[in-house]
Every structure is written in C-alpha cells, then in structure tokens.
Scaffold this motif. Sequence first.
Motif, PDB file in Angstrom:
ATOM      1  N   TYR A  55      44.386  55.369  21.404  1.00 26.62           N
ATOM      2  CA  TYR A  55      44.267  54.044  22.214  1.00 26.62           C
ATOM      3  C   TYR A  55      43.066  53.740  22.494  1.00 26.62           C
ATOM      4  N   SER A  56      42.841  52.395  22.835  1.00 28.39           N
ATOM      5  CA  SER A  56      41.515  51.739  23.320  1.00 28.39           C
ATOM      6  C   SER A  56      41.024  52.279  24.582  1.00 28.39           C
ATOM      7  N   LYS A  57      39.788  52.356  24.829  1.00 35.42           N
ATOM      8  CA  LYS A  57      39.224  52.469  26.171  1.00 35.42           C
ATOM      9  C   LYS A  57      38.735  51.339  26.835  1.00 35.42           C
ATOM     10  N   LEU A  58      39.051  51.257  28.021  1.00 33.29           N
ATOM     11  CA  LEU A  58      38.977  49.917  28.766  1.00 33.29           C
ATOM     12  C   LEU A  58      37.297  49.634  29.096  1.00 33.29           C
ATOM     13  N   THR A  59      37.012  48.261  28.848  1.00 30.30           N
ATOM     14  CA  THR A  59      35.686  48.138  28.873  1.00 30.30           C
ATOM     15  C   THR A  59      35.504  47.097  30.297  1.00 30.30           C
ATOM     16  N   GLN A  99      42.298  54.345  35.152  1.00 26.25           N
ATOM     17  CA  GLN A  99      41.062  53.802  35.925  1.00 26.25           C
ATOM     18  C   GLN A  99      41.477  52.362  36.403  1.00 26.25           C
ATOM     19  N   LEU A 100      42.716  52.204  36.048  1.00 24.68           N
ATOM     20  CA  LEU A 100      43.263  50.551  36.321  1.00 24.68           C
ATOM     21  C   LEU A 100      44.667  50.443  36.712  1.00 24.68           C
ATOM     22  N   VAL A 101      45.065  49.979  37.754  1.00 28.78           N
ATOM     23  CA  VAL A 101      46.276  49.806  38.216  1.00 28.78           C
ATOM     24  C   VAL A 101      46.503  48.183  38.315  1.00 28.78           C
ATOM     25  N   LEU A 102      47.569  47.620  37.553  1.00 30.30           N
ATOM     26  CA  LEU A 102      47.579  46.094  37.714  1.00 30.30           C
ATOM     27  C   LEU A 102      49.154  46.015  38.301  1.00 30.30           C
ATOM     28  N   LYS A 103      49.119  44.834  39.371  1.00 24.86           N
ATOM     29  CA  LYS A 103      50.241  44.478  39.906  1.00 24.86           C
ATOM     30  C   LYS A 103      50.860  43.106  39.638  1.00 24.86           C
ATOM     31  N   PRO A 104      51.579  43.253  38.848  1.00 25.94           N
ATOM     32  CA  PRO A 104      51.982  41.572  38.619  1.00 25.94           C
ATOM     33  C   PRO A 104      53.040  41.128  39.651  1.00 25.94           C
ATOM     34  N   LYS A 105      53.244  40.018  39.758  1.00 26.62           N
ATOM     35  CA  LYS A 105      54.424  39.513  40.617  1.00 26.62           C
ATOM     36  C   LYS A 105      55.451  38.821  39.735  1.00 26.62           C
ATOM     37  N   THR A 106      55.329  38.347  38.467  1.00 25.70           N
ATOM     38  CA  THR A 106      56.659  37.765  37.830  1.00 25.70           C
ATOM     39  C   THR A 106      56.458  38.378  36.515  1.00 25.70           C
ATOM     40  N   THR A 107      57.739  37.956  35.919  1.00 25.03           N
ATOM     41  CA  THR A 107      58.103  38.484  34.655  1.00 25.03           C
ATOM     42  C   THR A 107      57.020  38.022  33.603  1.00 25.03           C
ATOM     43  N   GLU A 108      56.450  36.611  33.734  1.00 22.06           N
ATOM     44  CA  GLU A 108      55.484  36.107  32.888  1.00 22.06           C
ATOM     45  C   GLU A 108      54.294  37.115  33.064  1.00 22.06           C
ATOM     46  N   GLU A 109      53.837  37.221  33.963  1.00 20.49           N
ATOM     47  CA  GLU A 109      52.717  37.983  34.241  1.00 20.49           C
ATOM     48  C   GLU A 109      52.881  39.378  33.388  1.00 20.49           C
ATOM     49  N   VAL A 110      54.124  40.148  33.671  1.00 19.58           N
ATOM     50  CA  VAL A 110      54.092  41.293  33.017  1.00 19.58           C
ATOM     51  C   VAL A 110      54.167  40.975  31.302  1.00 19.58           C
ATOM     52  N   SER A 111      54.771  39.950  31.073  1.00 20.52           N
ATOM     53  CA  SER A 111      54.821  39.436  29.486  1.00 20.52           C
ATOM     54  C   SER A 111      53.040  39.311  29.120  1.00 20.52           C
ATOM     55  N   ASP A 112      52.344  38.727  29.782  1.00 21.18           N
ATOM     56  CA  ASP A 112      50.972  38.455  29.553  1.00 21.18           C
ATOM     57  C   ASP A 112      50.097  39.902  29.439  1.00 21.18           C
ATOM     58  N   ILE A 113      50.444  40.475  30.652  1.00 20.73           N
ATOM     59  CA  ILE A 113      49.627  41.749  30.269  1.00 20.73           C
ATOM     60  C   ILE A 113      49.952  42.772  29.268  1.00 20.73           C
TER      61      ILE A 113
END
Length: 518
Positions: A55-59, A99-113
């Motif tokens: 898998y890729s590493k975050l930049t 190294q990263l936690v993402l907290k979407p609020k909507t289905t669309e944000e989950v989709s974009d992530i």
Amino acid sequence: MHSCQLIRSHIVRKLWRKLGLVSSAVSSREAHITNTLRAVELTSVRYPYLKRGNYSKLTDQDVAQFERLLPGEQRVLTDPSDLEGYNTDWLKICRGISQLVLKPKTTEEVSDILKICNEKKFAVNPQGGNTGLVGGSVPVFDEIILSTSLMNNIISLDALSGILTCQAGCILGNLNDHVSQHNLIMPLDLGAKGSCHIGGNLATNAGGIRLLRYGSLHGSVLGLEAVLANGEILDCMSTLRKDNTGYDLKQLFIGSEGALGIITKAAILCPQKSNTVNLAFLGLDSFNDVLDVFRDSKKHLSEILSAFEFLDSESLKVCTSNLQLASPIAQHPFYILIETSGSNGTHDEEKLTQFLETLMTVGKVKDGTVAVDDKQMQHIWGLRERVAEALLHDGYCYKYDVSLPLHDFYNLVLDMRSRVGHKATRVVGYGHVGDGNLHLNITSPSYDEEVASLIEPFVYDWIAERRGSISAEHGLGFKKRHYIYHSKSRSAVAAMKAIKHLFDPNGILNPYKTLPDD
Ligand code: FAD
Ligand code: MLT
Ligand code: ZN
C-alpha cells in the motif's frame, strides 16, 4: 418461610450494602487502563511474520487533500497522542501505527475518502466504537482509520411499525434511549452499549443478551447503506418487512467486519418495549443443573423468557475481587440470570415465582434473588456484563467466543483448566448459554508465549472436533482469521475470497483481517 419470600428477604439483607464501592472501582480501572496503554506491544512486533501489504505511504500532500475534504475542527487527526486510543484495541492486545484518523459526517464524505484511497492505494481501517474483541477495529500497520464517530444522526423513527433509520455512528445505548421514548427497544443489547456504534454492531453481527428473544441482526436489519471500496454508494436502505426482489445484498455486510464496504446507514426493526421485566439471579450446584433449568425455563416461562445467561464461580469471583462488586447470594459453582419480559406484571410475576419455587423445592436451584427495582436489576446485569472488564485487571486476557452443542459446552472450560494448570491466573466460563454461546477466557499477568501455545491450536481443534464455531459473535478480525477452516469449508472460504475481490479488488478495506492469507 415461602421460598420466594426467602429469596426476596435475602436480597434486602445482602444485596445493596456494598454498592458504595462501585464508583471507586471504575476510577481505578481507568488508571489501570491508562497504565497498560503505554505497555501494549505493536501488533507488527508481536507477530514478526506479518508483512505490510503493498500500500502507499501517506505524504503531507495527501493529508492536506483530506483536510480540504473534511473542513472544520478535529476531523483529520495526525497528532500521535490523539491517535493512540484509535490505534489500540479495547482488550489492549493489538496496536497499530496509523498516522491518520478521518472523521466524515456524511455518506458522500465517506465516498470521497474511499475514492481517493482506492485510486492512491491507501489501506483503510473502518472503526466504530472500538469495542471489538478480535483485533479487527485497529490497524495492524499504518492503515488510515476511518472513524464513524461523527456520523451519529438519527434519521427517522416510525413508532407504529417500529422502524428506526440512522447513521452508522450512532451509539447503541443512545439509540435505545431514543426508541424507548416511543415504547420500543433496540433488538440487541450488550455490555459495550455505552460505546459501540450500530455500524460496528452490524459489521460484527453482534449478538448479546437479547438474541435469545429477538434473533440475530440478520432478521432485524431491514435496510442498509454502504460505501464500496471504489467510493460507490450501495443503497439497500429498504424499510420494508418483506422484500424479495433479487438477492438480499445487505446480508453480506452484516458480519463482514469492515472488509466489503463501510456501512453508513441502517434501517432496524425495533421490538415493542415490555411493560414488565423481572430478573432472577440463581445459584446452582452443577452445569447439568444449568441445562435442566434452561430446558424447564423454555417450557414453563415460554413466551415471557427474554434472557438466559450463565457464569461459573470463577467469573463471579473476578467481578467481586477485581471490581469490588457485591454478590447478592452466597458462593455456588454456577450462577444463572433469568430475565422475563411481558405485558402483564401480575401474570409474569406469578409465573416466575411459581417456577422458582418448584426449582428450589426439587433442589435444582440452591439459592437466589429476584431484583425488586431497576437499581438491583442493573447491579445483577453488571455482574454478568462486566466480567470482560474485570478480567482485564488480571493483566492479559486470552479471549475465546465459541458455539458448542450444549451437552459439551462446559467441558471445554474444564479441559482448558486442567491443561493450563497454574500457568494461568484463571480460566473462566460465562456467556449466552441460551444461544449455545460460551465465552472462555484465560488470564495471565502479561502476554505469555507458553500459556498462548498451551491454548492454541488446542482450543480450535477441540471446537472443530465437536462441530462448533470458533467465533459465535465476536468475528474473526485479526486474531482468529487463520483458524477459519476450523469452522468453514475450503469451498466456503474460496467463495468469500471471490466476494471480497469483487467488492474490493485492490484489497484496501481492513487488510490482514477476517480472511486468511492465500
Ligand atoms: P469496532 O470495534 O469499532 O469495529 C468492529 C469491526 O467492525 C471492525 O472490523 C471494524 O473495522 C468494523 N466496523 C466498525 N464500524 C464499521 C462500519 N460502519 N462499516 C464497516 N465496518 C465497520 N459482542 C457481541 O457480539 N456480544 C456481546 O455481548 C458483546 N459484549 C461486549 C461487551 C464488552 C464489555 C465489550 C468491550 C465488547 C463486547 N462485544 C460483544 C464486542 C463488541 O462490542 C461488538 O463486536 C460491537 O458490535 C463492536 O462495535 P463497535 O462499534 O465498537 O465496532
Ligand atoms: C459478553 O457477553 O460479555 C461479551 O461478549 C464480552 C466477552 O465475551 O467477554
Ligand atoms: Zn457475549
């Protein structure tokens, strides 16, 4: 004296005098957990054979891209001290280095992530309340954690049909509080209800103490929305009781442990709340008596029986000694909790009282109490539901959650006890005996290779020989995936892998979990 009067006066004399100790036990637990958190070994160090996937590493640019996607405070976490709790599981046995936690609020944000992650090939670990018990909720290496904690809106509740729709990050206990204002209850209840999310419950197909009456989530979930690995939104949000149009795709996500998609919404059928609930806590001499009383409960309490749980004496002891909870009755080899729920208080109480009298007269039950108010009920449920928490105070907990035919059920605890002998701190058995589900737990002061190798693979072979399941309700996660063949055929696992590949061809969702490596 009348035996049930005896039961009740016993409660008044013995049950509540020690309750003041509960709150101090909770704070010492917090201190204990904070201390052990520092000591949790990284999963990738404890299991050196593991290899990070390609898998890729975050930049910094990637992080900035996610920050643009999720504007506002505390929705993109990168500070190591903020991440520690998300990287470490509830049992304190698995720890990743995300190294990263993402907290979407909507289905669309989950989709974009997920679109970004799939294109750039970032591994993603979906996380709800992080109460999972098989290491599935935390990363193994540096997977991005997608937390549903801000997806906590209740969308609708139809009080007539009992159908609730909500986002996946709603906490189970909050949902229960909400629906109870409309005289309904959630169809599931578990000790982690204060933290676990409904999305996590679906993803693990959680069981708990109401399964005996209301069945599994495969029956009570009417609809579900999930985002697939490529960002596509799969809308299966039916709110119908009956809908036989094509394949029932939502069932695939129930119990999929975050590997097929991120569950974003659910429609759940909530049963009517019962007018009257009774709870008895009984002491018995043998496990055969536990089974006899279960058989008799189904026959005599029939439609009002709503839970049948058991603990062995070691399980109760761990609550009294590690959490300072008071036992309402004297010591016995086994204890059972019998709950009844119905619509007519007088009828239910009479039925339960008569039943308990008979059990005491024939000597199947040696001692017992019936809770007389909510506070007593909560205390008794605490003795059962807090065993998992109490065990953590011993240090390290080797946790097994198995389905077995009832005639063999407790022999696993006895065989394990003689096998590990004094090398373990304790071996306890408790669980949802009414569902054929045993929780076998072994503890030691810290992780001990010798103890671990005495337990596994012995425990899995023992279960497979009796055609049981190596995971009744917690799933396979990281800890148990390589033992799947003890409970599932080669052809079934091959079909699972094909489905995984179809939904997630790049394998970005919860890698190293649920299915074994090729
Ligand atoms: P997490 O722990 O965060 O995640 C669990 C799994 O689900 C992970 O693989 C994760 O990747 C995945 N996941 C989480 N959210 C999503 C989502 N939205 N979409 C896709 N995948 C997702 N379990 C029982 O079955 N019965 C019990 O009686 C029971 N009692 C418990 C008591 C205690 C004290 C504790 C600590 C745990 C107990 N559990 C029980 C285990 C646990 O609580 C359940 O498995 C629960 O359903 C997990 O929910 P969660 O939100 O914490 O999920
Ligand atoms: C329970 O029933 O208490 C839970 O599944 C947790 C456990 O197995 O310890
Ligand atoms: Zn359980």
